[in-house]
Design an enzyme around this catalytic site. Structure first.
Site, PDB file in Angstrom:
ATOM      1  N   CYS A 130       0.858  -1.183   0.000  1.00 27.08           N
ATOM      2  CA  CYS A 130       0.000   0.000   0.000  1.00 27.08           C
ATOM      3  C   CYS A 130       0.896   1.235   0.000  1.00 27.08           C
ATOM      4  O   CYS A 130       1.948   1.227   0.630  1.00 27.08           O
ATOM      5  CB  CYS A 130      -0.893   0.009   1.247  1.00 27.08           C
ATOM      6  SG  CYS A 130      -2.112   1.357   1.254  1.00 27.08           S
ATOM      7  N   CYS A 134       0.186   4.892   6.283  1.00 27.97           N
ATOM      8  CA  CYS A 134      -0.357   5.176   7.617  1.00 27.97           C
ATOM      9  C   CYS A 134       0.543   4.496   8.650  1.00 27.97           C
ATOM     10  O   CYS A 134       0.797   3.292   8.559  1.00 27.97           O
ATOM     11  CB  CYS A 134      -1.795   4.679   7.728  1.00 27.97           C
ATOM     12  SG  CYS A 134      -2.883   5.385   6.460  1.00 27.97           S
ATOM     13  N   GLU A 186      -5.013   0.190  -0.848  1.00 29.51           N
ATOM     14  CA  GLU A 186      -6.003   1.267  -0.858  1.00 29.51           C
ATOM     15  C   GLU A 186      -6.859   1.077  -2.117  1.00 29.51           C
ATOM     16  O   GLU A 186      -6.411   1.377  -3.224  1.00 29.51           O
ATOM     17  CB  GLU A 186      -5.282   2.619  -0.861  1.00 29.51           C
ATOM     18  CG  GLU A 186      -6.138   3.815  -1.185  1.00 29.51           C
ATOM     19  CD  GLU A 186      -7.443   3.914  -0.382  1.00 29.51           C
ATOM     20  OE1 GLU A 186      -7.424   3.709   0.839  1.00 29.51           O
ATOM     21  OE2 GLU A 186      -8.493   4.183  -1.012  1.00 29.51           O
ATOM     22  N   SER A 219     -13.403   0.264   1.620  1.00 33.47           N
ATOM     23  CA  SER A 219     -12.827   1.087   2.675  1.00 33.47           C
ATOM     24  C   SER A 219     -11.698   1.940   2.111  1.00 33.47           C
ATOM     25  O   SER A 219     -10.842   1.444   1.384  1.00 33.47           O
ATOM     26  CB  SER A 219     -12.294   0.166   3.776  1.00 33.47           C
ATOM     27  OG  SER A 219     -11.745   0.911   4.842  1.00 33.47           O
ATOM     28  N   SER A 242     -11.740   5.693   6.488  1.00 34.22           N
ATOM     29  CA  SER A 242     -10.803   5.537   7.606  1.00 34.22           C
ATOM     30  C   SER A 242     -10.423   6.915   8.114  1.00 34.22           C
ATOM     31  O   SER A 242      -9.521   7.549   7.587  1.00 34.22           O
ATOM     32  CB  SER A 242      -9.568   4.771   7.141  1.00 34.22           C
ATOM     33  OG  SER A 242      -9.953   3.488   6.714  1.00 34.22           O
ATOM     34  N   LEU A 243     -11.160   7.370   9.111  1.00 28.70           N
ATOM     35  CA  LEU A 243     -10.958   8.752   9.583  1.00 28.70           C
ATOM     36  C   LEU A 243      -9.854   8.803  10.646  1.00 28.70           C
ATOM     37  O   LEU A 243      -8.873   9.497  10.484  1.00 28.70           O
ATOM     38  CB  LEU A 243     -12.280   9.312  10.118  1.00 28.70           C
ATOM     39  CG  LEU A 243     -12.341  10.838  10.160  1.00 28.70           C
ATOM     40  CD1 LEU A 243     -12.295  11.432   8.761  1.00 28.70           C
ATOM     41  CD2 LEU A 243     -13.596  11.323  10.887  1.00 28.70           C
TER      42      LEU A 243
HETATM   43  N1  SAH Z   1      -6.696   1.341   2.628  1.00 27.04           N
HETATM   44  C1  SAH Z   1      -8.022   1.089   3.137  1.00 27.04           C
HETATM   45  C2  SAH Z   1      -8.166  -0.331   3.674  1.00 27.04           C
HETATM   46  C3  SAH Z   1      -7.256  -0.539   4.842  1.00 27.04           C
HETATM   47  S1  SAH Z   1      -7.569  -1.779   6.038  1.00 27.04           S
HETATM   48  C4  SAH Z   1      -8.335   2.071   4.242  1.00 27.04           C
HETATM   49  O1  SAH Z   1      -7.412   2.699   4.752  1.00 27.04           O
HETATM   50  O2  SAH Z   1      -9.494   2.238   4.575  1.00 27.04           O
HETATM   51  C5  SAH Z   1      -9.084  -1.457   6.806  1.00 27.04           C
HETATM   52  C6  SAH Z   1      -9.078  -0.642   8.104  1.00 27.04           C
HETATM   53  O3  SAH Z   1      -8.143  -1.131   9.087  1.00 27.04           O
HETATM   54  C7  SAH Z   1      -8.723   0.818   7.861  1.00 27.04           C
HETATM   55  O4  SAH Z   1      -9.662   1.598   8.541  1.00 27.04           O
HETATM   56  C8  SAH Z   1      -7.372   0.930   8.508  1.00 27.04           C
HETATM   57  O5  SAH Z   1      -7.071   2.255   8.874  1.00 27.04           O
HETATM   58  C9  SAH Z   1      -7.526   0.008   9.685  1.00 27.04           C
HETATM   59  N2  SAH Z   1      -6.256  -0.355  10.316  1.00 27.04           N
HETATM   60  C10 SAH Z   1      -5.037  -0.393   9.733  1.00 27.04           C
HETATM   61  N3  SAH Z   1      -4.094  -0.748  10.628  1.00 27.04           N
HETATM   62  C11 SAH Z   1      -4.737  -0.963  11.794  1.00 27.04           C
HETATM   63  C12 SAH Z   1      -4.301  -1.379  13.075  1.00 27.04           C
HETATM   64  N4  SAH Z   1      -3.025  -1.641  13.309  1.00 27.04           N
HETATM   65  N5  SAH Z   1      -5.231  -1.504  14.033  1.00 27.04           N
HETATM   66  C13 SAH Z   1      -6.530  -1.253  13.780  1.00 27.04           C
HETATM   67  N6  SAH Z   1      -7.009  -0.863  12.594  1.00 27.04           N
HETATM   68  C14 SAH Z   1      -6.120  -0.716  11.603  1.00 27.04           C
END
Ligand code: SAH
Length: 371
Positions: A130, A134, A186, A219, A242-243
């Protein structure tokens, strides 16, 4: 605009990367018919092939014994093996299964099948790695390898559907009810392939798997132009944003793309999506101890989401290896929930299935299969 390279100037030509082989799941029904004809077969064979792949979940062309043997070997070209299972790990008495897949070029991706008493959900990857970076997400740490093709994405669902249909998951033979694009990648950064995949998931048989679009969740970190485009696809899938923070100052660090599309803009795109599709938008919020779990932030979030067609999914952070962050204290989580409820915002705390197999939210990192 790109300029023609001058003599002696260094040119940076992207290496030509081989693409995954063409698969029938990459194609619309019309394209499948054309492809079949191109191979010297009658167009109606495309329907038969599709009925096998999406309907009967037939694994290979030689098992399609209702087709003439000569046709089978020709049609096999539209069903190449795109995903090879490298490792499968289960927990929760076999009802949570994480599969590590190797793609044709050696890229590794993961999917997770979760069976509950009343439904089964498959969490799929849309990219190998990805590029969103983040800092709390395991996939984000490794960077982007490449986009997955439509058929590579769909293949994860078909494989899980086969596993369920064969009764390999405790609870008897079953089927997929929900698909969430919450694995690696993503999805909105691989827009075209993802839309193709959603079509294959929701289009009725024999075009696709015929799974309800309401059961599909895309997502995203909040790529605003892509959200706007998705709203106009006529595919009433659930949008999850994903806020993770209600304020730009913190969100800039947790979801770096926020420096490009800020909270207000992302939420506006989400409300436009809800208005257009009449679908409740999910707001994903990983609760990170002492980082984003303060009551004042819950209040700020509550004010932003109040009276909207929305649902908040709080996810206790799954710490990734070496992370300095951890999940919120239970009392802070409770207070956060209460503040949101006080604003009348529907909220649930997500269960953390698959934790012990690194199959939970944000933990998919395609670790070395021999590790
Ligand atoms: N790229 C997409 C899909 C990612 S995975 C997105 O960001 O929405 C799905 C969710 O898991 C996202 O909300 C992401 O922020 C969250 N996530 C990622 N790492 C995490 C972690 N270590 N603990 C909890 N949630 C997490």
């Amino acid at each position: 605009m790109t300029e023609a390279p001058q003599a002696g100037q260094l040119t940076f030509i992207a290496p030509r990367r081989a693409k995954p082989q063409r698969h029938l799941a990459d194609l619309t029904m019309a394209e499948r018919r054309a492809a079949v004809v191109e191979l010297g077969e009658k167009a109606f064979r495309a329907d038969q092939l599709s009925r096998h792949y999406f309907g009967k979940l037939t694994e290979s062309a030689d098992q399609m014994t209702d087709l003439p043997a000569a046709s089978r070997s020709v049609l096999a070209q539209l069903m190449p093996d795109l995903l090879s299972p490298v490792r499968e790990i289960t927990c929760d008495n076999g009802t949570t299964r994480k599969t590590l897949w190797k793609l044709f070029d050696g890229s590794l991706v993961e999917s997770v099948l979760m069976r509950y008493p009343d439904r089964a959900t498959i969490c799929v990857s849309s990219q190998a790695g990805c590029g969103m970076n983040c800092p709390f997400c395991a996939t984000g740490q490794a960077g982007l390898t490449r986009n997955m093709s439509t058929a590579e994405i769909v293949g994860q669902v078909v494989a899980a559907a086969r596993t369920l249909a064969r009764g390999e998951v405790p609870g008897g033979p079953g089927r997929i009810n929900n698909i969430v694009f919450m694995g690696m990648g993503e999805p909105m950064a691989n827009y075209k392939a993802v839309i193709g995949a959603v079509h294959r998931m929701v289009d009725p048989s024999p075009d696709g798997l015929g799974i309800s679009a309401r059961g599909v969740t895309v997502s995203t970190v909040g790529l605003v132009p892509a959200i706007a485009k998705l709203a106009n696809e006529g595919l009433p899938v659930t949008l999850a944003v994903s806020l993770h923070a209600p304020d730009d100052e913190l969100r800039d660090t947790l979801v770096p793309i926020n420096t490009r599309w800020q909270v207000a803009e992302v939420l506006d795109a989400a409300w436009a999506y809800a208005a257009k599709t009449k679908r409740r938008v999910s707001i994903e919020y990983a609760l990170i101890k002492d980082i984003n779990d303060q009551e004042w932030r819950a209040d700020l979030l509550g004010r932003l989401l109040k009276n909207k067609l929305v649902h908040v999914n709080l996810i206790p952070l799954n710490p990734t290896p070496g992370s300095k962050w951890t999940a919120s204290r239970p009392e802070d989580e409770r207070a956060f929930v209460h503040r949101l409820e006080h604003h009348g915002v529907p909220v649930t705390v997500r269960d953390t299935r698959g934790r012990e197999i690194d199959g939970a939210c944000g933990q998919l990192a395609a670790a070395n299969p021999t590790a």
